[in-house]
Scaffold this motif. Structure first.
Motif, PDB file in Angstrom:
ATOM      1  N   UNK A  87       0.483 -28.803 -32.759  1.00 44.13           N
ATOM      2  CA  UNK A  87       1.776 -29.094 -32.136  1.00 44.13           C
ATOM      3  C   UNK A  87       2.856 -28.153 -32.654  1.00 44.13           C
ATOM      4  N   UNK A  88       3.829 -27.846 -31.797  1.00 46.86           N
ATOM      5  CA  UNK A  88       5.032 -27.110 -32.181  1.00 46.86           C
ATOM      6  C   UNK A  88       6.219 -28.057 -32.043  1.00 46.86           C
ATOM      7  N   UNK A  89       6.928 -28.283 -33.138  1.00 48.44           N
ATOM      8  CA  UNK A  89       8.157 -29.074 -33.131  1.00 48.44           C
ATOM      9  C   UNK A  89       9.323 -28.110 -33.270  1.00 48.44           C
ATOM     10  N   UNK A  90      10.049 -27.893 -32.182  1.00 44.44           N
ATOM     11  CA  UNK A  90      11.092 -26.876 -32.168  1.00 44.44           C
ATOM     12  C   UNK A  90      12.500 -27.426 -32.115  1.00 44.44           C
ATOM     13  N   UNK A  91      13.445 -26.547 -32.494  1.00 47.10           N
ATOM     14  CA  UNK A  91      14.863 -26.894 -32.469  1.00 47.10           C
ATOM     15  C   UNK A  91      15.647 -25.700 -31.951  1.00 47.10           C
ATOM     16  N   UNK A  92      16.461 -25.919 -30.916  1.00 47.33           N
ATOM     17  CA  UNK A  92      17.213 -24.832 -30.289  1.00 47.33           C
ATOM     18  C   UNK A  92      18.598 -24.639 -30.894  1.00 47.33           C
ATOM     19  N   UNK A  93      19.036 -25.587 -31.678  1.00 46.11           N
ATOM     20  CA  UNK A  93      20.403 -25.599 -32.177  1.00 46.11           C
ATOM     21  C   UNK A  93      21.189 -26.735 -31.573  1.00 46.11           C
TER      22      UNK A  93
END
Length: 237
Positions: A102-108
């Motif tokens: 899994x990829x847990x991402x954050x864009x800001x």
């Protein structure tokens, strides 16, 4: 460490008085390295920050084995009663593996999550010092040794390297230094066989120190090293 060196020096001096011969051996080592414990795991995710275009694995102590390799030299004394006293000194690269799903991402401004396929490795360079003792069985030109000792592994470096491809088609790669404890104490047991000057061996080593002590000391964060070793040896003298 000083006490270990003094104790071994005394034992080795005593074996010189009782000994039959001294052997110097070189070895090419390999094996399967992994972690066990409450927080060692087989699968994890990558935490990713779009603003810096970088990330890290969410727990890097993998319970899956990866191939390791190294080189070492050992000096041992064989007594008239076939007891062994010796020490081994070498360098080794240890690698453990963990799968990424899994990829847990954050864009800001918001978060996102994608399924992924990949893996990450924790790669450590170690200088090992291993005093040991044991017993030898001989038959013609063949000898069998059973030895046990305490290995002190000095971690010179430790790096996390991994990558995963997500369902959005993007490939995410992580790489960073990940050094925690500087020394690992590892009891070991080894069985070896030698014909004339060429030999093979297999052994098992397990670490006593918690790699995650720096995270939390309440016992819920535990990862300990585990290593199945095998290799080839050559008697230099």
């Amino acid at each position: 460490m000083k006490q270990i060196l003094l104790t071994f020096t005394f034992i080795f001096f005593l074996s010189n008085l009782l000994g039959q011969k001294t052997e110097l051996n070189g070895a090419l080592n390999s094996g399967l390295f992994s972690f066990s414990g409450l927080t060692a795991r087989g699968t994890t995710s990558i935490n990713w920050d779009d603003r810096t275009n970088s990330g890290y694995t969410n727990g890097v102590y993998g319970s899956k084995s990866a191939l390791c390799y190294g080189i070492s030299f050992n000096l041992n004394r064989v007594t008239k009663r076939n007891f062994l006293f010796g020490t081994d000194l070498g360098f080794e690269t240890l690698r453990s593996k963990i799968s990424i799903d899994r990829i847990d991402g954050y864009t800001g401004n918001s978060t996102y999550q994608y399924s992924a396929t990949g893996k990450a490795f924790l790669i450590s360079g170690c200088l090992n010092f291993n005093p040991f003792l044991g017993y030898r069985i001989t038959s013609d030109n063949i000898s069998f040794d059973l030895t046990s000792g305490i290995e002190v592994g000095y971690r010179l470096s430790s790096t996390e390297k991994g990558n995963a491809t997500a369902t959005n088609g993007i490939r995410y790669s992580v790489s960073q230094d990940y050094k925690t404890i500087g020394v690992d104490i590892r009891p070991d047991i080894k069985v070896s066989a030698k014909y004339k000057k060429i030999g093979i061996y297999s052994g098992y080593t397990y670490g006593l120190l918690n790699y995650e002590m720096w995270v939390k000391g309440d016992g819920r964060w535990e990862s300990y090293s585990r290593l199945i070793r095998f290799g080839v040896t050559y008697q230099i003298n």
